[in-house]
Design a protein around this motif. Structure first.
Motif, short mmCIF file in Angstrom:
data_model
loop_
_atom_site.label_atom_id
_atom_site.label_comp_id
_atom_site.label_asym_id
_atom_site.label_seq_id
_atom_site.Cartn_x
_atom_site.Cartn_y
_atom_site.Cartn_z
N ASP A 188 -34.61 57.87 -33.46
CA ASP A 188 -34.17 58.93 -34.37
C ASP A 188 -33.74 58.39 -35.73
O ASP A 188 -33.81 59.08 -36.74
N ILE A 189 -33.30 57.12 -35.77
CA ILE A 189 -32.92 56.51 -37.05
C ILE A 189 -33.82 55.31 -37.39
O ILE A 189 -33.54 54.58 -38.34
N ASP A 190 -34.88 55.13 -36.58
CA ASP A 190 -35.85 54.04 -36.79
C ASP A 190 -35.13 52.72 -37.01
O ASP A 190 -35.41 51.98 -37.96
N THR A 191 -34.21 52.41 -36.11
CA THR A 191 -33.36 51.24 -36.27
C THR A 191 -33.22 50.47 -34.97
O THR A 191 -33.00 51.07 -33.91
N VAL A 192 -33.35 49.16 -35.07
CA VAL A 192 -33.06 48.26 -33.95
C VAL A 192 -31.63 47.75 -34.13
O VAL A 192 -31.25 47.32 -35.21
N VAL A 193 -30.85 47.81 -33.06
CA VAL A 193 -29.50 47.28 -33.09
C VAL A 193 -29.31 46.33 -31.91
O VAL A 193 -29.53 46.71 -30.76
N ILE A 194 -28.93 45.10 -32.23
CA ILE A 194 -28.63 44.08 -31.23
C ILE A 194 -27.14 43.80 -31.26
O ILE A 194 -26.56 43.65 -32.35
N GLN A 195 -26.53 43.72 -30.09
CA GLN A 195 -25.11 43.36 -30.03
C GLN A 195 -24.89 42.27 -29.00
O GLN A 195 -25.33 42.38 -27.85
N PHE A 196 -24.22 41.20 -29.42
CA PHE A 196 -23.81 40.12 -28.54
C PHE A 196 -22.28 40.07 -28.49
O PHE A 196 -21.64 40.13 -29.54
N SER B 206 -17.71 47.99 -20.21
CA SER B 206 -17.49 49.34 -20.76
C SER B 206 -17.07 49.28 -22.22
O SER B 206 -17.55 50.06 -23.05
N LEU B 207 -16.20 48.35 -22.56
CA LEU B 207 -15.78 48.17 -23.96
C LEU B 207 -16.97 47.75 -24.82
O LEU B 207 -17.13 48.21 -25.95
N HIS B 208 -17.78 46.85 -24.29
CA HIS B 208 -18.98 46.39 -24.99
C HIS B 208 -19.88 47.58 -25.33
O HIS B 208 -20.37 47.70 -26.47
N GLU B 209 -20.09 48.48 -24.37
CA GLU B 209 -20.93 49.66 -24.59
C GLU B 209 -20.28 50.64 -25.57
O GLU B 209 -20.98 51.23 -26.40
N ILE B 210 -18.97 50.81 -25.47
CA ILE B 210 -18.27 51.72 -26.38
C ILE B 210 -18.42 51.25 -27.82
O ILE B 210 -18.71 52.04 -28.72
N ILE B 211 -18.23 49.96 -28.04
CA ILE B 211 -18.39 49.41 -29.39
C ILE B 211 -19.80 49.67 -29.90
O ILE B 211 -20.00 50.12 -31.03
N TYR B 212 -20.79 49.39 -29.05
CA TYR B 212 -22.18 49.57 -29.45
C TYR B 212 -22.47 51.04 -29.81
O TYR B 212 -23.06 51.33 -30.86
N ASN B 213 -22.03 51.95 -28.95
CA ASN B 213 -22.29 53.37 -29.19
C ASN B 213 -21.60 53.87 -30.45
O ASN B 213 -22.13 54.73 -31.17
N ARG B 214 -20.43 53.33 -30.75
CA ARG B 214 -19.73 53.72 -31.96
C ARG B 214 -20.45 53.19 -33.21
O ARG B 214 -20.50 53.85 -34.25
N ILE B 215 -21.04 52.02 -33.09
CA ILE B 215 -21.83 51.49 -34.20
C ILE B 215 -23.04 52.38 -34.47
O ILE B 215 -23.38 52.66 -35.63
N ILE B 216 -23.68 52.84 -33.41
CA ILE B 216 -24.82 53.75 -33.58
C ILE B 216 -24.37 55.03 -34.27
O ILE B 216 -25.05 55.56 -35.16
N GLN C 187 -15.83 48.22 -37.38
CA GLN C 187 -15.93 48.37 -35.93
C GLN C 187 -16.09 47.01 -35.26
O GLN C 187 -15.51 46.74 -34.21
N VAL C 188 -16.89 46.14 -35.87
CA VAL C 188 -17.08 44.79 -35.34
C VAL C 188 -15.76 44.03 -35.35
O VAL C 188 -15.40 43.35 -34.37
N ASN C 189 -15.02 44.14 -36.42
CA ASN C 189 -13.72 43.47 -36.51
C ASN C 189 -12.78 43.93 -35.41
O ASN C 189 -12.02 43.13 -34.84
N TYR C 190 -12.84 45.22 -35.09
CA TYR C 190 -11.93 45.77 -34.09
C TYR C 190 -12.22 45.22 -32.70
O TYR C 190 -11.34 45.23 -31.82
#
Length: 347
Positions: free
Chosen positions: A308-316, A328-338, A44-47
């Motif tokens: 719910d998954i006890d996980t911190v996720v940071i995206q730059f 919007s793309l930034h948020e879509i990528i983040y939500n897909r990673i979750i 997903q990050v590569n995409y």
């Protein structure tokens, strides 16, 4: 007209409206949203680089597991330097979380009062900021002051100011957007003034206090108060769509951190370990939130804890366009990673 015919007509109208609306949605957003979910975070990050981002960094901290680092694209596109997950990044408005924690600590220690007014702390602003004698510190922390946002002034981002004095001058003597406490409106001016109040009360820079009371407490050694405090080679470059220059040298009063340092802070904020005691945490809970996003020219940040998954996720991501589709793309990528992380836990 029969009820059945009426329902049919309504369905047709709604269908036409839906189809028509698609012509106003950038197809790149639709594609990013609808494409099959990959199996791994790295895929997903590569995409992201195919969606127009020059570079992306993602940090994942699942409690009990070793932290995960992901990156794709460029740290610096001119020099073709690959994105480094340990680069420093301008975290933009995420800076407000650190200031809000500082406020909670100072209120706990009775050095500040949430019920004192802007005029109490900065009396020189009475008559220059409307309602200064009614706007409380609590209102400023919560964006309920009505003070205009200096970054909303005409063409602000075309030539951002570098000092607090210059930024504040942009909104002095302007009418309030609403009466104190009557509404909510996000305003960077609130936190500019909070910074001034902390400095006035302590007699030294706010970041010095943040360093001592928060960063040192959490052993965070890769978080800084200004672009002037770091080696520029360690900073991820930032870009604005259609503008070729690197924006990393712009000094616009935000903190910098690695994804790991920011992730550790978000973890400590949410599990309470950043606070001295329960009273301090209760003060914080009464005034501000536990996650944040950030957006400035060249830099976009999402910093959240997912209970719910006890996980911190940071995206730059380091490519920005204020038209909105880029965020919007930034948020879509983040939500897909979750979604990938949740799916991984369920498997």
């Amino acid at each position: 007209m029969s009820s059945k015919k009426s329902k049919t007509i309504i369905r047709i109208v709604l269908a036409i409206g839906t189809i028509a609306s698609l012509f106003f949605v950038p197809w790149i957003i639709l594609k990013a949203w609808l494409m099959p979910l990959p199996d791994t975070v790295q895929e997903q990050v590569n995409y992201a680089t195919k969606l127009g981002f020059d570079g992306i960094i993602v940090y994942v901290d699942k409690k009990g597991n070793a932290p995960e680092f992901y990156a794709a694209g460029y740290k610096n596109r001119e020099q073709k330097i690959p994105a480094d997950p340990h680069s420093l990044f301008k975290i933009a408005s995420v800076t407000k979380l650190y200031h809000a924690v500082a406020i909670a600590k100072l209120v706990r220690d009775e050095q500040l009062s949430l019920d004192k007014t802007l005029a109490d702390y900065l009396p020189e602003l009475k008559g220059r900021i409307e309602n200064a004698d009614e706007i409380t510190l609590r209102m400023m922390v919560q964006h309920r002051s009505g003070i205009p946002n200096y970054t909303d002034t005409y063409m602000y981002w075309a030539a951002p100011k570098e000092t607090a004095e210059e930024n504040l001058a942009l909104v002095l003597d302007l009418p309030a957007n609403f009466e104190p406490g009557d509404d909510y409106e996000y305003s960077n001016t609130n936190y500019l003034l909070i910074d001034q109040i902390i400095k006035r009360v302590l007699g030294y820079k706010t970041f010095t206090y943040i360093q001592e009371a928060i960063l040192d407490r959490l052993d965070l050694k890769n978080t800084y108060g200004s672009i002037h405090d770091v080696n520029l080679d360690d900073v991820m470059s930032g870009y604005y769509v259609g503008y070729e220059e690197d924006l990393k040298t712009d000094n616009i009063g935000v903190m910098l951190a690695t994804a790991e340092d920011l992730g550790k802070f978000i973890r400590a904020l949410n599990d309470g370990s950043v606070f001295k005691d329960q009273k301090e945490q209760d003060i914080y809970s009464s005034i501000y939130r536990y996650d944040h996003t950030g957006l400035i020219p060249g830099y976009q940040t999402i910093a959240k804890y997912h209970k719910d998954i006890d996980t911190v996720v940071i995206q730059f991501t380091n490519t920005v366009d204020f038209e909105g589709y880029n965020w919007s793309l930034h948020e879509i990528i983040y939500n897909r990673i979750i979604k990938i992380l949740r799916k991984r836990m369920d498997s």
